[in-house]
Design a protein around this motif. Structure first.
Motif, PDB file in Angstrom:
ATOM      1  N   ALA A 291      54.775  60.248  63.528  1.00 44.41           N
ATOM      2  CA  ALA A 291      54.776  61.902  64.494  1.00 44.41           C
ATOM      3  C   ALA A 291      56.022  62.365  63.885  1.00 44.41           C
ATOM      4  O   ALA A 291      56.373  63.582  63.677  1.00 44.41           O
ATOM      5  CB  ALA A 291      54.320  61.790  65.587  1.00 44.41           C
ATOM      6  N   LYS A 292      57.138  61.600  64.401  1.00 43.78           N
ATOM      7  CA  LYS A 292      58.362  61.894  64.237  1.00 43.78           C
ATOM      8  C   LYS A 292      58.866  62.586  62.764  1.00 43.78           C
ATOM      9  O   LYS A 292      59.558  63.636  62.394  1.00 43.78           O
ATOM     10  CB  LYS A 292      59.483  61.025  64.546  1.00 43.78           C
ATOM     11  CG  LYS A 292      59.429  61.002  66.150  1.00 43.78           C
ATOM     12  CD  LYS A 292      60.540  59.775  66.646  1.00 43.78           C
ATOM     13  CE  LYS A 292      60.351  59.664  68.074  1.00 43.78           C
ATOM     14  NZ  LYS A 292      61.437  58.119  68.463  1.00 43.78           N
ATOM     15  N   ILE A 293      58.291  61.677  61.926  1.00 43.72           N
ATOM     16  CA  ILE A 293      58.418  62.025  60.413  1.00 43.72           C
ATOM     17  C   ILE A 293      57.890  63.738  60.017  1.00 43.72           C
ATOM     18  O   ILE A 293      58.702  64.234  59.547  1.00 43.72           O
ATOM     19  CB  ILE A 293      58.118  60.828  59.591  1.00 43.72           C
ATOM     20  CG1 ILE A 293      58.873  59.570  59.503  1.00 43.72           C
ATOM     21  CG2 ILE A 293      57.906  61.352  58.029  1.00 43.72           C
ATOM     22  CD1 ILE A 293      58.212  58.335  58.963  1.00 43.72           C
ATOM     23  N   VAL A 294      56.611  63.707  60.452  1.00 47.47           N
ATOM     24  CA  VAL A 294      56.082  64.864  60.135  1.00 47.47           C
ATOM     25  C   VAL A 294      56.710  65.886  60.845  1.00 47.47           C
ATOM     26  O   VAL A 294      56.915  66.968  60.300  1.00 47.47           O
ATOM     27  CB  VAL A 294      54.468  64.523  60.493  1.00 47.47           C
ATOM     28  CG1 VAL A 294      53.717  65.993  60.299  1.00 47.47           C
ATOM     29  CG2 VAL A 294      53.828  63.558  59.595  1.00 47.47           C
ATOM     30  N   ALA A 295      57.049  65.747  62.265  1.00 49.27           N
ATOM     31  CA  ALA A 295      57.691  66.841  63.019  1.00 49.27           C
ATOM     32  C   ALA A 295      59.153  67.431  62.211  1.00 49.27           C
ATOM     33  O   ALA A 295      59.482  68.414  61.963  1.00 49.27           O
ATOM     34  CB  ALA A 295      58.164  66.274  64.381  1.00 49.27           C
ATOM     35  N   ARG A 296      59.906  66.140  61.749  1.00 54.18           N
ATOM     36  CA  ARG A 296      61.134  66.486  60.958  1.00 54.18           C
ATOM     37  C   ARG A 296      60.842  67.180  59.806  1.00 54.18           C
ATOM     38  O   ARG A 296      61.419  68.172  59.445  1.00 54.18           O
ATOM     39  CB  ARG A 296      61.811  64.992  60.733  1.00 54.18           C
ATOM     40  CG  ARG A 296      62.477  64.785  61.694  1.00 54.18           C
ATOM     41  CD  ARG A 296      63.531  63.663  61.504  1.00 54.18           C
ATOM     42  NE  ARG A 296      63.759  62.736  62.573  1.00 54.18           N
ATOM     43  CZ  ARG A 296      63.255  61.315  62.759  1.00 54.18           C
ATOM     44  NH1 ARG A 296      62.518  60.958  61.897  1.00 54.18           N
ATOM     45  NH2 ARG A 296      63.438  60.792  63.946  1.00 54.18           N
ATOM     46  N   ARG A 297      59.833  66.887  59.131  1.00 55.05           N
ATOM     47  CA  ARG A 297      59.667  67.347  57.804  1.00 55.05           C
ATOM     48  C   ARG A 297      59.047  69.072  58.004  1.00 55.05           C
ATOM     49  O   ARG A 297      59.522  69.883  57.247  1.00 55.05           O
ATOM     50  CB  ARG A 297      58.515  66.842  57.047  1.00 55.05           C
ATOM     51  CG  ARG A 297      59.018  65.526  56.261  1.00 55.05           C
ATOM     52  CD  ARG A 297      58.223  64.858  55.366  1.00 55.05           C
ATOM     53  NE  ARG A 297      58.913  63.539  55.104  1.00 55.05           N
ATOM     54  CZ  ARG A 297      58.140  62.597  54.562  1.00 55.05           C
ATOM     55  NH1 ARG A 297      56.875  62.833  54.441  1.00 55.05           N
ATOM     56  NH2 ARG A 297      58.905  61.463  54.285  1.00 55.05           N
ATOM     57  N   LEU A 298      58.423  69.197  59.297  1.00 58.60           N
ATOM     58  CA  LEU A 298      57.943  70.465  59.536  1.00 58.60           C
ATOM     59  C   LEU A 298      59.300  71.648  59.872  1.00 58.60           C
ATOM     60  O   LEU A 298      59.152  72.490  59.481  1.00 58.60           O
ATOM     61  CB  LEU A 298      56.912  70.344  60.602  1.00 58.60           C
ATOM     62  CG  LEU A 298      56.288  71.860  61.156  1.00 58.60           C
ATOM     63  CD1 LEU A 298      55.640  72.470  60.023  1.00 58.60           C
ATOM     64  CD2 LEU A 298      55.633  71.453  62.346  1.00 58.60           C
ATOM     65  N   VAL A 299      59.958  70.936  60.536  1.00 58.69           N
ATOM     66  CA  VAL A 299      61.279  71.497  61.016  1.00 58.69           C
ATOM     67  C   VAL A 299      62.219  72.070  59.813  1.00 58.69           C
ATOM     68  O   VAL A 299      62.548  73.247  59.637  1.00 58.69           O
ATOM     69  CB  VAL A 299      62.168  70.947  62.141  1.00 58.69           C
ATOM     70  CG1 VAL A 299      63.535  71.376  62.124  1.00 58.69           C
ATOM     71  CG2 VAL A 299      61.315  70.600  63.318  1.00 58.69           C
ATOM     72  N   SER A 300      62.243  71.089  58.772  1.00 50.77           N
ATOM     73  CA  SER A 300      63.001  71.261  57.669  1.00 50.77           C
ATOM     74  C   SER A 300      62.335  72.518  56.787  1.00 50.77           C
ATOM     75  O   SER A 300      62.880  73.240  56.285  1.00 50.77           O
ATOM     76  CB  SER A 300      62.907  70.157  56.819  1.00 50.77           C
ATOM     77  OG  SER A 300      63.685  69.180  57.205  1.00 50.77           O
ATOM     78  N   LEU A 301      60.961  72.228  56.542  1.00 47.79           N
ATOM     79  CA  LEU A 301      60.159  73.457  56.039  1.00 47.79           C
ATOM     80  C   LEU A 301      60.384  74.984  56.707  1.00 47.79           C
ATOM     81  O   LEU A 301      60.539  75.756  55.967  1.00 47.79           O
ATOM     82  CB  LEU A 301      58.898  73.105  55.932  1.00 47.79           C
ATOM     83  CG  LEU A 301      57.836  73.888  55.193  1.00 47.79           C
ATOM     84  CD1 LEU A 301      58.241  74.359  53.686  1.00 47.79           C
ATOM     85  CD2 LEU A 301      56.197  73.355  55.118  1.00 47.79           C
TER      86      LEU A 301
ATOM     87  N   ALA B 265      62.052  77.847  55.201  1.00 46.20           N
ATOM     88  CA  ALA B 265      61.425  79.257  54.922  1.00 46.20           C
ATOM     89  C   ALA B 265      62.042  80.347  55.554  1.00 46.20           C
ATOM     90  O   ALA B 265      62.180  81.736  54.721  1.00 46.20           O
ATOM     91  CB  ALA B 265      59.887  78.982  55.514  1.00 46.20           C
ATOM     92  N   PHE B 266      62.647  80.267  56.476  1.00 45.21           N
ATOM     93  CA  PHE B 266      63.513  81.501  57.385  1.00 45.21           C
ATOM     94  C   PHE B 266      64.893  81.779  56.653  1.00 45.21           C
ATOM     95  O   PHE B 266      65.461  82.741  56.501  1.00 45.21           O
ATOM     96  CB  PHE B 266      63.499  81.158  58.756  1.00 45.21           C
ATOM     97  CG  PHE B 266      62.568  81.253  59.533  1.00 45.21           C
ATOM     98  CD1 PHE B 266      61.976  82.844  59.775  1.00 45.21           C
ATOM     99  CD2 PHE B 266      61.367  80.553  59.746  1.00 45.21           C
ATOM    100  CE1 PHE B 266      60.798  83.185  60.540  1.00 45.21           C
ATOM    101  CE2 PHE B 266      60.121  80.776  60.332  1.00 45.21           C
ATOM    102  CZ  PHE B 266      59.946  82.140  60.651  1.00 45.21           C
ATOM    103  N   ALA B 267      65.518  80.644  56.149  1.00 45.68           N
ATOM    104  CA  ALA B 267      66.948  80.845  55.535  1.00 45.68           C
ATOM    105  C   ALA B 267      66.597  81.523  54.074  1.00 45.68           C
ATOM    106  O   ALA B 267      67.229  82.467  53.728  1.00 45.68           O
ATOM    107  CB  ALA B 267      67.317  79.297  55.195  1.00 45.68           C
ATOM    108  N   SER B 268      65.299  81.244  53.343  1.00 40.77           N
ATOM    109  CA  SER B 268      65.050  81.954  51.958  1.00 40.77           C
ATOM    110  C   SER B 268      64.519  83.262  52.468  1.00 40.77           C
ATOM    111  O   SER B 268      64.630  83.930  51.504  1.00 40.77           O
ATOM    112  CB  SER B 268      64.248  81.108  51.258  1.00 40.77           C
ATOM    113  OG  SER B 268      62.899  80.733  51.585  1.00 40.77           O
ATOM    114  N   ALA B 269      63.967  83.623  53.546  1.00 38.21           N
ATOM    115  CA  ALA B 269      63.560  84.915  53.856  1.00 38.21           C
ATOM    116  C   ALA B 269      64.649  85.909  54.323  1.00 38.21           C
ATOM    117  O   ALA B 269      64.084  87.181  54.387  1.00 38.21           O
ATOM    118  CB  ALA B 269      62.511  84.814  55.002  1.00 38.21           C
ATOM    119  N   GLY B 270      65.594  85.541  54.670  1.00 42.20           N
ATOM    120  CA  GLY B 270      66.586  86.427  55.194  1.00 42.20           C
ATOM    121  C   GLY B 270      68.093  86.292  55.143  1.00 42.20           C
ATOM    122  O   GLY B 270      68.865  86.777  54.999  1.00 42.20           O
TER     123      GLY B 270
END
Length: 119
Positions: free
Chosen positions: A100-110, A114-119
């Motif tokens: 669950a932590k691995i999936v959560a970390r990957r979700l946060v990174s994604l 996404a927000f860094a490249s959007a703005g």
């Protein structure tokens, strides 16, 4: 009760679109995750691949190839994890918490990407 798979450079570990209830932990060497032939990420020892398809009971989302000789991956099947849950419930609970932590970390990174490249 699990298998260690030994691979050489170029060997396929996971095939996109396949259905396989197994999680893989990279023990030695490196593997590349590729989608439609494009490099997504390189995974090193200690990292987990195949967890999303495993948890969602879905098709594999990407191809994974060994990129060095001497790659070793630990294959944890659904059957092995079910047996672990019966025989060592606290160990199984810790393993699923770590997933669950691995999936959560990957979700946060994604999300950050996404927000860094959007703005």
């Amino acid at each position: 009760k699990s298998n260690i798979i030994e691979c050489r450079c170029g060997d396929e570990v996971i095939r996109r679109g396949s259905v396989d209830r197994t999680i893989f932990v990279v023990l030695d060497g490196s593997v590349e995750v590729r989608k439609h032939g494009q490099l997504v990420v390189v995974m090193s020892p200690g990292e987990v691949v195949g967890e999303l398809a495993f948890l969602l009971r879905a098709e594999r989302l990407a191809d994974v190839f060994a990129v060095t000789d001497g790659v070793r991956v630990l294959a944890l099947s659904e059957t092995t994890l079910r047996e672990l849950g019966r025989s060592e419930p606290s160990v199984a609970a810790q393993l699923y918490e770590n997933l669950a932590k691995i999936v959560a970390r990957r979700l946060v990174s994604l999300h950050e990407w996404a927000f860094a490249s959007a703005g």
